[in-house]
Scaffold this motif. Structure first.
Motif, PDB file in Angstrom:
ATOM      1  N   MET A  63       3.038  -5.559  -9.783  1.00 36.29           N
ATOM      2  CA  MET A  63       4.094  -6.109 -10.638  1.00 36.29           C
ATOM      3  C   MET A  63       3.944  -7.616 -10.786  1.00 36.29           C
ATOM      4  SD  MET A  63       7.337  -3.850  -9.264  1.00 36.29           S
ATOM      5  CE  MET A  63       8.491  -4.583 -10.425  1.00 36.29           C
ATOM      6  N   TRP A  64       3.584  -8.277  -9.685  1.00 34.82           N
ATOM      7  CA  TRP A  64       3.395  -9.729  -9.747  1.00 34.82           C
ATOM      8  C   TRP A  64       2.206 -10.087 -10.650  1.00 34.82           C
ATOM      9  CZ3 TRP A  64       5.723 -14.134  -9.106  1.00 34.82           C
ATOM     10  CH2 TRP A  64       4.967 -15.307  -8.999  1.00 34.82           C
ATOM     11  N   LEU A 398      -0.005   0.345 -15.132  1.00 32.65           N
ATOM     12  CA  LEU A 398      -1.459   0.421 -14.951  1.00 32.65           C
ATOM     13  C   LEU A 398      -1.939  -0.493 -13.825  1.00 32.65           C
ATOM     14  CD1 LEU A 398      -2.622   0.558 -18.675  1.00 32.65           C
ATOM     15  CD2 LEU A 398      -2.753   2.391 -16.991  1.00 32.65           C
ATOM     16  N   ILE A 399      -1.426  -1.722 -13.789  1.00 38.10           N
ATOM     17  CA  ILE A 399      -1.881  -2.644 -12.749  1.00 38.10           C
ATOM     18  C   ILE A 399      -1.347  -2.225 -11.392  1.00 38.10           C
ATOM     19  CG2 ILE A 399      -1.793  -5.031 -11.946  1.00 38.10           C
ATOM     20  CD1 ILE A 399      -1.874  -5.963 -14.753  1.00 38.10           C
ATOM     21  N   ALA A 400      -0.099  -1.760 -11.326  1.00 44.71           N
ATOM     22  CA  ALA A 400       0.433  -1.263 -10.054  1.00 44.71           C
ATOM     23  C   ALA A 400      -0.389  -0.063  -9.581  1.00 44.71           C
ATOM     24  CB  ALA A 400       1.899  -0.898 -10.207  1.00 44.71           C
ATOM     25  N   MET A 401      -0.759   0.823 -10.498  1.00 42.20           N
ATOM     26  CA  MET A 401      -1.594   1.969 -10.135  1.00 42.20           C
ATOM     27  C   MET A 401      -2.938   1.505  -9.566  1.00 42.20           C
ATOM     28  SD  MET A 401      -3.171   4.967 -12.594  1.00 42.20           S
ATOM     29  CE  MET A 401      -4.556   3.951 -13.129  1.00 42.20           C
ATOM     30  N   SER A 402      -3.541   0.512 -10.221  1.00 38.69           N
ATOM     31  CA  SER A 402      -4.841   0.024  -9.752  1.00 38.69           C
ATOM     32  C   SER A 402      -4.726  -0.616  -8.368  1.00 38.69           C
ATOM     33  CB  SER A 402      -5.414  -0.985 -10.749  1.00 38.69           C
ATOM     34  OG  SER A 402      -4.709  -2.204 -10.716  1.00 38.69           O
ATOM     35  N   LYS A 403      -3.605  -1.306  -8.095  1.00 36.52           N
ATOM     36  CA  LYS A 403      -3.431  -1.935  -6.781  1.00 36.52           C
ATOM     37  C   LYS A 403      -3.191  -0.888  -5.699  1.00 36.52           C
ATOM     38  CE  LYS A 403      -3.797  -5.522  -6.072  1.00 36.52           C
ATOM     39  NZ  LYS A 403      -5.037  -6.299  -5.849  1.00 36.52           N
ATOM     40  N   VAL A 404      -2.419   0.145  -6.025  1.00 36.81           N
ATOM     41  CA  VAL A 404      -2.205   1.222  -5.054  1.00 36.81           C
ATOM     42  C   VAL A 404      -3.534   1.899  -4.734  1.00 36.81           C
ATOM     43  CG1 VAL A 404      -1.155   3.496  -4.720  1.00 36.81           C
ATOM     44  CG2 VAL A 404       0.195   1.639  -5.700  1.00 36.81           C
ATOM     45  N   MET A 405      -4.326   2.170  -5.769  1.00 37.73           N
ATOM     46  CA  MET A 405      -5.630   2.801  -5.553  1.00 37.73           C
ATOM     47  C   MET A 405      -6.560   1.885  -4.757  1.00 37.73           C
ATOM     48  SD  MET A 405      -6.288   4.614  -9.262  1.00 37.73           S
ATOM     49  CE  MET A 405      -7.875   5.278  -8.730  1.00 37.73           C
TER      50      MET A 405
END
Length: 419
Positions: A63-64, A398-405
């Motif tokens: 999110m950031w 999308l970016i939160a998903m990429s960071k979780v992955m």
């Protein structure tokens, strides 16, 4: 972490879900991104041993990071709405039609050069939204108009939008030395030379067929070389401005070329490209092409004055915003390092700040000249927000998903499987 096919399938699940929802189910980007984020969270917790606090921190990081992109999306769309309300794009269309009777050159100017000019400064679909209708109003059928504009903006995606995509890519890679960063810039810029030549060739072929080989090959080759080499060279100095500066220079070249005797001769489009029912728009009384381009000129002067002046850049760059995150370890042993200042945001030097100032100055200029009616600011803001919200949700998802992955090891497993 050893490679395991079941782990690989679990890591691929968020990406596969995203593609399925977008391509098969025809969901919107915001809905598909949110759903794919949930899939990545489920895989992170159930398969990769990520605790809820680790996953929450990864989502917060996403999110950031997304905030920096949304800070560009809204001002870019705001500038588009200001220009549209003032009739700037219609004035540009009329100017393109009068500077040369060569319709193929008009398509090259709008669908390749002007598209990338907008891509260099805005991006986020604005070049296609602006230039596809411009081409239709100039007599191009709708489907080829969309194809041409999509092709035209491809080579400028990496360093366009004031270098936002490149900065996002570079921030995800650990460049241990400036030499590595320079090598990456050179490789990227040099490869984009070929992409640019291919897109310019395709657009000229779509517009003029085989005739373009005789009339426009030298122009296309020269522009592609100047844009490609110029972008690759300037990227070493300033990746933020390299695409926009080269695209602005190309705009000047295309107008000079239109004055040559060779391009003062009429040339028609391919029969399959012509739209007999092209709309005839009413002429604007107050807007001229020079006025239409004034906000963009203001942006060029402002960005160059700030980004190439080390003293001013250092002064404005002293204000930063950043978050701190603790380190974590997943159940499978994947270690996430802590960060005391994660992805610092420099608001006064951010691309969004330049775009916001440009949109504001454009509104003031156009309002003073009578090109925008009184009380239109509310409508402009509403339309900009309406377009920003779904795009912003998609970016966050999308970016939160990429960071979780990334932070639960899914990205590493995917890379191992691909290797």
């Amino acid at each position: 972490m050893s490679f395991d096919i079941m782990l690989w399938l679990a890591a691929a699940a968020p990406v596969l879900a995203l593609l399925l929802l977008l391509l098969r189910c025809r969901w919107g980007g915001d809905e598909a991104a949110a759903a794919a984020l949930l899939v990545s969270i489920f895989a992170a917790h159930r398969v990769f041993g990520g605790s809820f606090d680790l996953i929450a921190l990864a989502v917060a990081k996403g999110m950031w990071s997304a905030l920096s992109i949304i800070f560009v999306i809204f001002p870019a769309l705001l500038m588009y709405e200001v220009s549209r309300a003032a009739g700037a794009f219609q004035a540009i269309r009329e100017g393109m039609q009068t500077f040369t009777p060569d319709q193929v050159l008009q398509v090259i100017a709008v669908g390749w050069v002007f598209v990338d000019f907008l891509q260099g400064i805005t991006g986020f679909g604005v070049p296609v939204v602006v230039c596809a209708p411009l081409l239709v109003s100039m007599g191009v059928r709708p489907l080829p108009a969309v194809v041409i504009t999509l092709l035209g903006q491809t080579w400028g995606n990496t360093f366009g939008t004031l270098g936002l995509a490149w900065e996002g890519l570079a921030s995800q890679v650990d460049f241990t030395s400036p030499v590595q960063l320079q090598a990456a810039i050179l490789w990227t810029g040099n490869l984009l030379i070929f992409v640019n030549l291919a897109t310019g060739t395709a657009i000229a072929w779509i517009a003029g067929g085989r005739i373009w080989l005789r009339r426009n090959f030298l122009l296309v080759f020269t522009l592609a070389l100047l844009q490609g080499v110029g972008q690759a060279s300037l990227a070493l100095i300033n990746p933020v401005l390299c695409n926009f500066v080269v695209a602005s220079f190309s705009m000047g070249i295309i107008f000079l070329v239109g004055k040559l005797p060779w391009y003062r001769k009429p040339a028609t489009l391919e029969d399959a490209l012509q739209n007999e029912a092209a709309p005839v728009l009413p002429k604007q009384n107050h807007m001229t092409m020079a006025k239409a381009f004034l906000p963009y000129l203001f942006l060029v002067v402002m960005a160059v004055a700030v980004l190439l002046n080390d003293s001013l850049k250092n002064f404005l760059g002293q204000w930063t915003l950043a978050l701190s995150f603790a380190g974590k370890t997943t159940g499978l042993g994947f270690v996430v390092s802590g960060s005391g200042a994660y992805a610092p945001l420099v608001p006064m030097l951010h691309s969004g700040a330049f775009l916001l100032l440009t949109a504001g100055s454009g509104y003031i200029f156009y309002r003073r000249w009578g090109c925008i009616s009184a009380g239109s600011l509310g409508s402009i803001m509403k339309k900009s927000l309406d377009k920003t919200i779904p795009a912003g949700v998609a970016v966050v998802g999308l970016i939160a998903m990429s960071k979780v992955m990334e932070e639960t090891g899914q990205t590493v497993v995917l890379a191992q499987g691909a290797a």
